[in-house]
Design an enzyme around this catalytic site. Structure first.
Site, mmCIF file in Angstrom:
data_model
loop_
_atom_site.group_PDB
_atom_site.id
_atom_site.type_symbol
_atom_site.label_atom_id
_atom_site.label_comp_id
_atom_site.label_asym_id
_atom_site.label_seq_id
_atom_site.Cartn_x
_atom_site.Cartn_y
_atom_site.Cartn_z
ATOM 1 N N LYS A 1 2.994 -3.271 -7.709
ATOM 2 C CA LYS A 1 3.215 -4.336 -6.719
ATOM 3 C C LYS A 1 2.318 -4.126 -5.504
ATOM 4 O O LYS A 1 2.322 -3.037 -4.912
ATOM 5 C CB LYS A 1 4.666 -4.263 -6.222
ATOM 6 C CG LYS A 1 5.589 -5.328 -6.757
ATOM 7 C CD LYS A 1 6.958 -5.068 -6.169
ATOM 8 C CE LYS A 1 7.862 -6.236 -6.256
ATOM 9 N NZ LYS A 1 9.140 -5.947 -5.599
ATOM 10 N N VAL A 2 1.589 -5.166 -5.140
ATOM 11 C CA VAL A 2 0.791 -5.107 -3.907
ATOM 12 C C VAL A 2 1.157 -6.322 -3.049
ATOM 13 O O VAL A 2 1.526 -7.371 -3.580
ATOM 14 C CB VAL A 2 -0.743 -5.103 -4.187
ATOM 15 C CG1 VAL A 2 -1.142 -3.910 -5.042
ATOM 16 C CG2 VAL A 2 -1.200 -6.400 -4.829
#
Ligand code: E4P
Length: 219
Positions: A83-84
């Site tokens: 996840k970014v």
């Protein structure tokens, strides 16, 4: 539509997975903090239970840091998705992680334009946050509808993951719009099973079954 749990509780994940195998899990630092366990150990435990994508959130603010964290997470298990956040640095990390074969979930998405950029950066999943938009008086579900249309217009393969879900109504609306995935707290997942007429129906059948047994005994 795929159903994910938005939790870091292995107990909740096991319970749900025993009923209908979960399609995936999303986590974030807040959810892992709530469990009071080690970050990577928790992710490993979750990946051992669920076969589908398990999202692990990075905490660096620069692309280099996110890529480093992402590569470490990817070593935990094959089903890890990194996840970014939806920032220019996040999208740079998304592009490079994707290029190196690591799947990305772009998180903290609050507009259709952000989702367009994330798709162009090659993100595997995009996470519009419905509940948090509702919290500030906007209609979170509207951006899910807009993203669906934009992705369909241009044939983007990115999957729309309706996130920050607070109610069963959110799940139903996301499914009707055509979101690919809905991730929800365990409480909402449990509520999906419920209907007062199901409970009343079971009670009536059991009562009548009891009466039948009494009648049979009299003969
Ligand atoms: C999703 O990936 C997020 O972890 C989550 O849905 C955020 O939900 P919240 O707004 O209830 O914290």
């Amino acid at each position: 539509m795929k159903l994910f749990l938005d939790t870091a509780s292995t107990q909740e994940i096991k319970t749900a997975n025993d009923i209908i195998p979960l399609d995936g899990v999303t986590t974030n630092p807040t959810l892992i903090l709530k469990e009071g366990k080690d970050y990577k150990k928790t992710l490993k435990e979750i990946c051992n239970i669920v076969n589908g994508p398990v999202s692990a959130e990075t905490v660096s603010l620069d692309a280099e840091g996110m890529i480093k964290e992402g590569k470490e997470f990817a070593k935990i298990a094959k089903n890890i998705v990194v996840k970014v956040p939806m920032t220019p640095e996040g999208m740079k990390a998304c592009r490079l992680l994707t290029k190196s074969g690591i799947r990305v979930n772009t998180t903290l998405v609050f507009s259709a334009n952000q989702a367009l950029l994330a798709a162009k950066a090659g993100t595997y999943l995009v996470s519009p946050f419905i509940g948090r938009l509702d919290d500030i008086g906007e209609k979170g579900m509207d951006i899910v509808r807009e993203i669906r249309q934009i992705y369909d217009n241009y044939g983007f393969k990115t999957q729309i993951l309706a996130a920050s879900i607070r109610s069963t109504e959110h799940v139903k609306e996301a499914a009707m719009i055509g979101a690919d995935i809905a991730t929800m707290p365990f409480k909402v997942y449990e509520q999906l099973f419920n209907h007062k007429l199901t409970d009343a129906g079971i009670k009536k059948f059991l009562d009548d079954w009891g009466k039948l047994q009494k009648g049979l005994k009299k003969r």
